[in-house]
Write a protein that holds these residues in place. Sequence first.
Motif, mmCIF file in Angstrom:
data_model
loop_
_atom_site.group_PDB
_atom_site.id
_atom_site.type_symbol
_atom_site.label_atom_id
_atom_site.label_comp_id
_atom_site.label_asym_id
_atom_site.label_seq_id
_atom_site.Cartn_x
_atom_site.Cartn_y
_atom_site.Cartn_z
ATOM 1 N N ARG A 58 -12.995 4.009 4.462
ATOM 2 C CA ARG A 58 -13.690 2.658 5.359
ATOM 3 C C ARG A 58 -13.050 1.503 4.469
ATOM 4 N NH1 ARG A 58 -19.410 5.504 4.775
ATOM 5 N NH2 ARG A 58 -18.831 7.367 5.898
ATOM 6 N N ALA A 59 -11.975 1.085 5.201
ATOM 7 C CA ALA A 59 -11.188 -0.060 4.443
ATOM 8 C C ALA A 59 -11.474 -1.675 4.784
ATOM 9 C CB ALA A 59 -9.679 0.324 4.630
ATOM 10 N N ASP A 60 -12.735 -1.570 5.380
ATOM 11 C CA ASP A 60 -13.049 -2.901 5.963
ATOM 12 C C ASP A 60 -12.715 -4.185 4.749
ATOM 13 O OD1 ASP A 60 -14.435 -0.626 6.455
ATOM 14 O OD2 ASP A 60 -16.367 -1.987 6.563
ATOM 15 N N ARG A 61 -13.197 -3.837 3.555
ATOM 16 C CA ARG A 61 -13.124 -4.806 2.512
ATOM 17 C C ARG A 61 -11.728 -5.205 2.276
ATOM 18 N NH1 ARG A 61 -17.659 -4.704 -2.143
ATOM 19 N NH2 ARG A 61 -16.904 -6.898 -2.375
ATOM 20 N N VAL A 62 -10.977 -4.165 2.153
ATOM 21 C CA VAL A 62 -9.739 -4.346 1.978
ATOM 22 C C VAL A 62 -8.860 -5.055 2.995
ATOM 23 C CG1 VAL A 62 -7.244 -2.899 1.523
ATOM 24 C CG2 VAL A 62 -9.451 -2.105 0.687
ATOM 25 N N ARG A 63 -9.346 -4.750 4.325
ATOM 26 C CA ARG A 63 -8.533 -5.502 5.357
ATOM 27 C C ARG A 63 -9.083 -7.046 5.529
ATOM 28 N NH1 ARG A 63 -10.053 -1.246 8.590
ATOM 29 N NH2 ARG A 63 -8.341 0.271 8.502
ATOM 30 N N GLU A 64 -10.403 -7.262 5.127
ATOM 31 C CA GLU A 64 -10.844 -8.564 4.876
ATOM 32 C C GLU A 64 -10.134 -9.333 3.835
ATOM 33 O OE1 GLU A 64 -15.022 -9.019 4.057
ATOM 34 O OE2 GLU A 64 -15.343 -7.559 5.837
ATOM 35 N N GLY A 65 -9.814 -8.671 2.901
ATOM 36 C CA GLY A 65 -9.185 -9.587 1.817
ATOM 37 C C GLY A 65 -7.629 -9.897 2.206
ATOM 38 N N LEU A 66 -7.235 -8.738 2.987
ATOM 39 C CA LEU A 66 -5.797 -9.040 3.238
ATOM 40 C C LEU A 66 -5.651 -10.325 4.549
ATOM 41 C CD1 LEU A 66 -4.493 -5.391 4.048
ATOM 42 C CD2 LEU A 66 -3.525 -7.112 2.213
ATOM 43 N N ASP A 67 -6.885 -10.101 5.231
ATOM 44 C CA ASP A 67 -6.912 -11.342 6.468
ATOM 45 C C ASP A 67 -6.980 -12.592 5.797
ATOM 46 O OD1 ASP A 67 -6.590 -9.165 8.220
ATOM 47 O OD2 ASP A 67 -8.646 -9.264 8.858
ATOM 48 N N GLN A 68 -7.707 -12.476 4.922
ATOM 49 C CA GLN A 68 -7.993 -13.806 3.861
ATOM 50 C C GLN A 68 -6.564 -14.412 3.189
ATOM 51 O OE1 GLN A 68 -11.310 -12.893 1.584
ATOM 52 N NE2 GLN A 68 -12.741 -12.970 3.427
ATOM 53 N N GLY A 69 -5.573 -13.780 3.147
ATOM 54 C CA GLY A 69 -4.319 -13.885 2.409
ATOM 55 C C GLY A 69 -4.417 -13.744 1.140
ATOM 56 N N LYS A 70 -5.325 -12.740 0.562
ATOM 57 C CA LYS A 70 -5.295 -12.349 -0.528
ATOM 58 C C LYS A 70 -4.360 -11.099 -0.854
ATOM 59 C CE LYS A 70 -9.959 -13.773 -1.477
ATOM 60 N NZ LYS A 70 -11.317 -13.359 -1.579
ATOM 61 N N VAL A 71 -4.062 -10.944 -2.214
ATOM 62 C CA VAL A 71 -3.397 -9.603 -2.693
ATOM 63 C C VAL A 71 -4.613 -8.771 -3.034
ATOM 64 C CG1 VAL A 71 -2.190 -8.456 -4.483
ATOM 65 C CG2 VAL A 71 -1.458 -10.493 -3.329
ATOM 66 N N VAL A 72 -4.818 -7.557 -2.590
ATOM 67 C CA VAL A 72 -5.916 -6.721 -3.047
ATOM 68 C C VAL A 72 -5.367 -5.556 -3.950
ATOM 69 C CG1 VAL A 72 -7.418 -5.054 -1.965
ATOM 70 C CG2 VAL A 72 -6.744 -7.164 -0.676
ATOM 71 N N ILE A 73 -6.379 -5.426 -4.913
ATOM 72 C CA ILE A 73 -5.934 -4.574 -6.025
ATOM 73 C C ILE A 73 -7.090 -3.440 -5.969
ATOM 74 C CG2 ILE A 73 -5.346 -4.065 -8.666
ATOM 75 C CD1 ILE A 73 -3.697 -6.324 -7.140
ATOM 76 N N VAL A 74 -6.579 -2.149 -5.948
ATOM 77 C CA VAL A 74 -7.567 -1.178 -5.850
ATOM 78 C C VAL A 74 -7.562 -0.124 -7.017
ATOM 79 C CG1 VAL A 74 -8.279 0.988 -4.433
ATOM 80 C CG2 VAL A 74 -7.493 -1.246 -3.350
ATOM 81 N N ALA A 75 -8.469 0.043 -7.795
ATOM 82 C CA ALA A 75 -8.560 1.017 -8.880
ATOM 83 C C ALA A 75 -8.241 2.439 -8.215
ATOM 84 C CB ALA A 75 -9.963 0.943 -9.512
ATOM 85 N N GLY A 76 -6.978 3.123 -8.576
ATOM 86 C CA GLY A 76 -6.696 4.323 -8.385
ATOM 87 C C GLY A 76 -7.555 5.552 -8.782
ATOM 88 N N PHE A 77 -7.272 6.677 -8.419
ATOM 89 C CA PHE A 77 -7.989 8.074 -8.854
ATOM 90 C C PHE A 77 -9.332 8.251 -8.653
ATOM 91 C CE2 PHE A 77 -9.383 9.242 -13.435
ATOM 92 C CZ PHE A 77 -9.066 10.662 -13.295
ATOM 93 N N GLN A 78 -10.012 7.368 -8.053
ATOM 94 C CA GLN A 78 -11.461 7.278 -7.543
ATOM 95 C C GLN A 78 -11.939 7.128 -6.410
ATOM 96 O OE1 GLN A 78 -13.291 3.507 -9.041
ATOM 97 N NE2 GLN A 78 -11.328 3.624 -10.630
ATOM 98 N N GLY A 79 -13.277 7.716 -5.989
ATOM 99 C CA GLY A 79 -13.872 7.302 -4.815
ATOM 100 C C GLY A 79 -15.467 7.515 -5.031
ATOM 101 N N VAL A 80 -16.109 7.612 -4.031
ATOM 102 C CA VAL A 80 -17.724 7.738 -3.965
ATOM 103 C C VAL A 80 -18.123 8.779 -3.090
ATOM 104 C CG1 VAL A 80 -18.139 5.836 -2.483
ATOM 105 C CG2 VAL A 80 -19.741 6.519 -3.966
ATOM 106 N N ASP A 81 -18.923 9.685 -3.392
ATOM 107 C CA ASP A 81 -19.524 10.650 -2.406
ATOM 108 C C ASP A 81 -20.680 10.147 -1.826
ATOM 109 O OD1 ASP A 81 -20.828 12.736 -1.629
ATOM 110 O OD2 ASP A 81 -21.672 13.671 -3.407
ATOM 111 N N PRO A 82 -20.628 9.936 -0.471
ATOM 112 C CA PRO A 82 -21.564 9.347 0.004
ATOM 113 C C PRO A 82 -23.004 9.973 -0.065
ATOM 114 C CG PRO A 82 -20.171 10.225 1.793
ATOM 115 C CD PRO A 82 -19.528 10.488 0.398
ATOM 116 N N ASP A 83 -23.071 11.453 -0.085
ATOM 117 C CA ASP A 83 -24.293 11.800 -0.163
ATOM 118 C C ASP A 83 -25.015 11.744 -1.500
ATOM 119 O OD1 ASP A 83 -23.904 13.013 2.267
ATOM 120 O OD2 ASP A 83 -22.784 14.885 1.305
ATOM 121 N N SER A 84 -24.524 11.771 -2.819
ATOM 122 C CA SER A 84 -25.089 11.327 -3.843
ATOM 123 C C SER A 84 -25.033 9.967 -4.477
ATOM 124 C CB SER A 84 -24.519 12.341 -5.009
ATOM 125 O OG SER A 84 -23.090 11.898 -5.201
ATOM 126 N N ARG A 85 -23.991 9.346 -3.721
ATOM 127 C CA ARG A 85 -23.591 7.953 -3.983
ATOM 128 C C ARG A 85 -23.053 7.712 -5.457
ATOM 129 N NH1 ARG A 85 -28.804 4.458 -2.753
ATOM 130 N NH2 ARG A 85 -29.874 6.762 -3.097
#
Length: 420
Positions: free
Chosen positions: A131-158
């Motif tokens: 769900r890349a909305d925050r990444v897209r928002e950053g790009l739309d604002q003209g920013k470089v977006v840095i994302v931490a690799g190798f990780q995510g989140v389980d929506p059930d357990s959070r």
Amino acid sequence: MVWLEAAYTYTSAPMALVVHKYGGTSVADAERIRRVAHRIVGAYAEGNGVVAVVSAMGKQTDDLLALARDVSRHSHPRELDMLLTAGERVTMALVAMAIEDLGVPATSFTGSQAGIITTGKHGQAEIIEIRADRVREGLDQGKVVIVAGFQGVDPDSRDVTTLGRGGSDATAVALAAALEADRCEIFTDVDGVFTADPRVVPNAVKLDEVTFEEMLELASAGAGVLMPRSVEFGRRFKIPIHVRSSFHDGVGTWVKEDTMEQPVVRGVTYTDDEAKVTVYDVPDTPGVAAALFELLAAASVNVDMIVQNVSHEGITDISFTVPTVSIAVAREQAEIVAGKVDAGGVSIDDGIAKVSVVGIGMKTESGIAARMFRLLSEEGINIQMISTSPIRISCVIRGDRVLEAVRALHVGLGLEDEGS
Ligand code: ADP
Ligand code: ASP
Ligand code: MG
């Protein structure tokens, strides 16, 4: 924000959207992080939208794993993921700072903040959605977006999860797919994908291009330069992947749908992190193999090769290979089945290795298996198990001969650089 260098000119509409990924060696210290920032800013200054996925610095993931083992001998899957995700989090913040120092707005996100939704399997989670909305928002604002690799989140357990070793590659290509990026550039500590691991075969040759299909086989058979799952994402979503050096500007290897040439053998790879389990003196009756592999599957043991040999009338041996991390579970399950069917017993050999040759041209040209077996026999190397796919042949051999096997096959199959 510190505006140290404002010498870049920016065009308003991005020329392309690119995802970069920088591995551990490429961000190992402050100097290298600043170098990576320059490279990212260079791509941004050309008018591209840039998302950069970063790995933990140097051997940080190994160090954190060792620290956890020092503190506790028990398994704590959730806490281990909390610990390991910290590695990438350090890098993302430092890279964002270095980019801002160059006068370019940057923002960093953890995997969870970047919307990387995964299964709940700690240590081996799979990306199910981004769900890349925050990444897209950053790009739309003209920013470089840095994302931490190798990780995510389980929506059930959070809870935060990790994707398995080398998982930043998967983050990068999956993000490129979700953002419909034009390409994914994997910056690493070698010049590209080679005909064999250049640390094992110094004469290995850099490939200009390789198909997704071949790269998937190479990566799955041990070419650690790309995580297999990242190649799967590339293939599924048709994202060209450029594997290249983070230390210079030279062209690396393009992993893509089709290649101009279709060589019979593209490369040689090996793994030495599997063990062979044998259930011996098994009654040769229907249902034994089913019972054995059902139990292994239920225990989530990833079985690779399987061989069944009739040893004498009505009695067989069933051998299979498993990752060394699964030896204990595999032994337990195999012993249950051996007990039930009155087999002779279970033996484990963890001194094996697997050597593989891969090439798209094998689909149409025969004879490679015979050449491979002949070359191994000329080295006096015994083959214990064999498995094939339409474009790969793998042999299980003694682990202490595997590097010799790789080198002999590399020369014998004509992969050596001409003139060397
Ligand atoms: P990163 O930290 O950038 O992700 P990795 O260590 O995961 O880097 O992957 C790069 C390493 O992969 C190289 O240093 C090389 O030793 C190894 N490697 C194994 N097989 C190959 C191959 N066929 N071509 C290139 N590199 C390979
Ligand atoms: N830092 C993680 C690892 O060492 C992920 C990665 O580098 O891709 O496996
Ligand atoms: Mg890697």
